[in-house]
Enzyme design. Structure first.
Site, PDB file in Angstrom:
ATOM      1  N   CYS A 100      43.137 -30.048   0.492  1.00 54.15           N
ATOM      2  CA  CYS A 100      42.721 -28.735   0.002  1.00 54.15           C
ATOM      3  C   CYS A 100      41.449 -28.931  -0.810  1.00 54.15           C
ATOM      4  O   CYS A 100      41.359 -29.877  -1.606  1.00 54.15           O
ATOM      5  CB  CYS A 100      43.814 -28.135  -0.875  1.00 54.15           C
ATOM      6  SG  CYS A 100      43.378 -26.524  -1.557  1.00 54.15           S
ATOM      7  N   HIS A 142      48.598 -22.546   5.066  1.00 52.49           N
ATOM      8  CA  HIS A 142      47.951 -23.122   3.881  1.00 52.49           C
ATOM      9  C   HIS A 142      47.034 -22.093   3.212  1.00 52.49           C
ATOM     10  O   HIS A 142      47.107 -21.870   2.002  1.00 52.49           O
ATOM     11  CB  HIS A 142      47.149 -24.365   4.294  1.00 52.49           C
ATOM     12  CG  HIS A 142      46.378 -24.978   3.174  1.00 52.49           C
ATOM     13  ND1 HIS A 142      46.673 -26.216   2.652  1.00 52.49           N
ATOM     14  CD2 HIS A 142      45.312 -24.517   2.448  1.00 52.49           C
ATOM     15  CE1 HIS A 142      45.841 -26.474   1.652  1.00 52.49           C
ATOM     16  NE2 HIS A 142      44.997 -25.472   1.527  1.00 52.49           N
ATOM     17  N   GLU A 143      46.173 -21.447   4.022  1.00 49.90           N
ATOM     18  CA  GLU A 143      45.204 -20.509   3.437  1.00 49.90           C
ATOM     19  C   GLU A 143      45.902 -19.297   2.843  1.00 49.90           C
ATOM     20  O   GLU A 143      45.546 -18.833   1.759  1.00 49.90           O
ATOM     21  CB  GLU A 143      44.167 -20.084   4.479  1.00 49.90           C
ATOM     22  CG  GLU A 143      43.268 -21.204   4.979  1.00 49.90           C
ATOM     23  CD  GLU A 143      42.646 -22.039   3.883  1.00 49.90           C
ATOM     24  OE1 GLU A 143      42.363 -21.497   2.788  1.00 49.90           O
ATOM     25  OE2 GLU A 143      42.462 -23.257   4.093  1.00 49.90           O
ATOM     26  N   HIS A 146      47.353 -19.556  -0.595  1.00 44.94           N
ATOM     27  CA  HIS A 146      46.431 -19.369  -1.722  1.00 44.94           C
ATOM     28  C   HIS A 146      46.476 -17.923  -2.234  1.00 44.94           C
ATOM     29  O   HIS A 146      46.207 -17.677  -3.413  1.00 44.94           O
ATOM     30  CB  HIS A 146      44.997 -19.686  -1.298  1.00 44.94           C
ATOM     31  CG  HIS A 146      44.665 -21.154  -1.288  1.00 44.94           C
ATOM     32  ND1 HIS A 146      44.633 -21.913  -2.428  1.00 44.94           N
ATOM     33  CD2 HIS A 146      44.335 -21.989  -0.271  1.00 44.94           C
ATOM     34  CE1 HIS A 146      44.289 -23.164  -2.117  1.00 44.94           C
ATOM     35  NE2 HIS A 146      44.113 -23.241  -0.811  1.00 44.94           N
TER      36      HIS A 146
HETATM   37 NI    NI Z   1      43.498 -25.020   0.140  1.00 43.81          NI
END
Ligand code: NI
Length: 178
Positions: A100, A142-143, A146
């Site tokens: 990341c 993953h994105e 966030h």
């Molecule tokens: Ni990330």
């Protein structure tokens, strides 16, 4: 366009729930996306979420043809995804290495759904709906994490598999080691 500073783990702004985008096709939104693209490419990333540059909106970008950071990964279409909703389509999660841009220098083994559907809109408010699997599915999870204030170490189940890239992958091009 501006390359922004990417916030790093420990920064409280990375832990917020992001707000939905309500106005589309505006100069401000286009400028934000252009800045995110430039910031992501300058860092050599495969994805970036708006909260990583301190903008608390449900907006992520991702995609690449060939990644130095993930040389074995298959291409993922370049995508701007706003106000996303993810639905798992698999029974199981699978472990895979993740890094990341907000956690520089490290990689960890993270369990993710292997297949999912995502819906959302693009920068013009046009609907996006896709069913994806494998690395594409991993990147989206993953994105979009966030946007809920979740960083990948918070998803790990075995912290003995968190380590420095140059130790875990000594043969990797150092240029890809952020
Ligand atoms: Ni990330």
């Amino acid at each position: 366009m501006t390359v922004h500073t990417i916030l790093k783990m420990g920064e409280p702004r990375l832990l917020r729930q992001a707000e939905p985008v309500t106005q589309f096709d505006t100069p401000e939104l286009h400028a934000l996306i252009a800045d995110m693209r430039e910031t992501m490419h300058a860092a050599g990333g495969v994805g970036l979420a708006a909260p990583q540059i301190g903008v608390n909106l449900q907006l992520v970008i991702f995609g690449f043809q060939q990644s130095e950071r993930y040389p074995d990964a298959p291409p993922v279409p370049e995508t701007i995804l706003i106000n996303p909703v993810l639905t798992p389509l698999a029974d199981d999660k699978e472990d895979g290495w993740e890094g990341c841009l907000s956690v520089p220098g490290l990689r960890g083994m993270v369990p993710r759904w292997t297949k999912l559907r995502y819906v959302g809109v693009d920068q013009y408010g046009k609907a996006i709906e896709r069913e994806v699997d494998d690395f594409h599915a991993r990147v989206v999870q993953h994105e979009c994490d966030h946007l809920a204030g979740v960083l990948y170490p918070m998803r790990m189940t075995d912290l003995s598999r968190l380590g420095y890239i140059d130790v875990l992958f000594p043969d990797m091009d150092p240029a890809a080691d952020d």
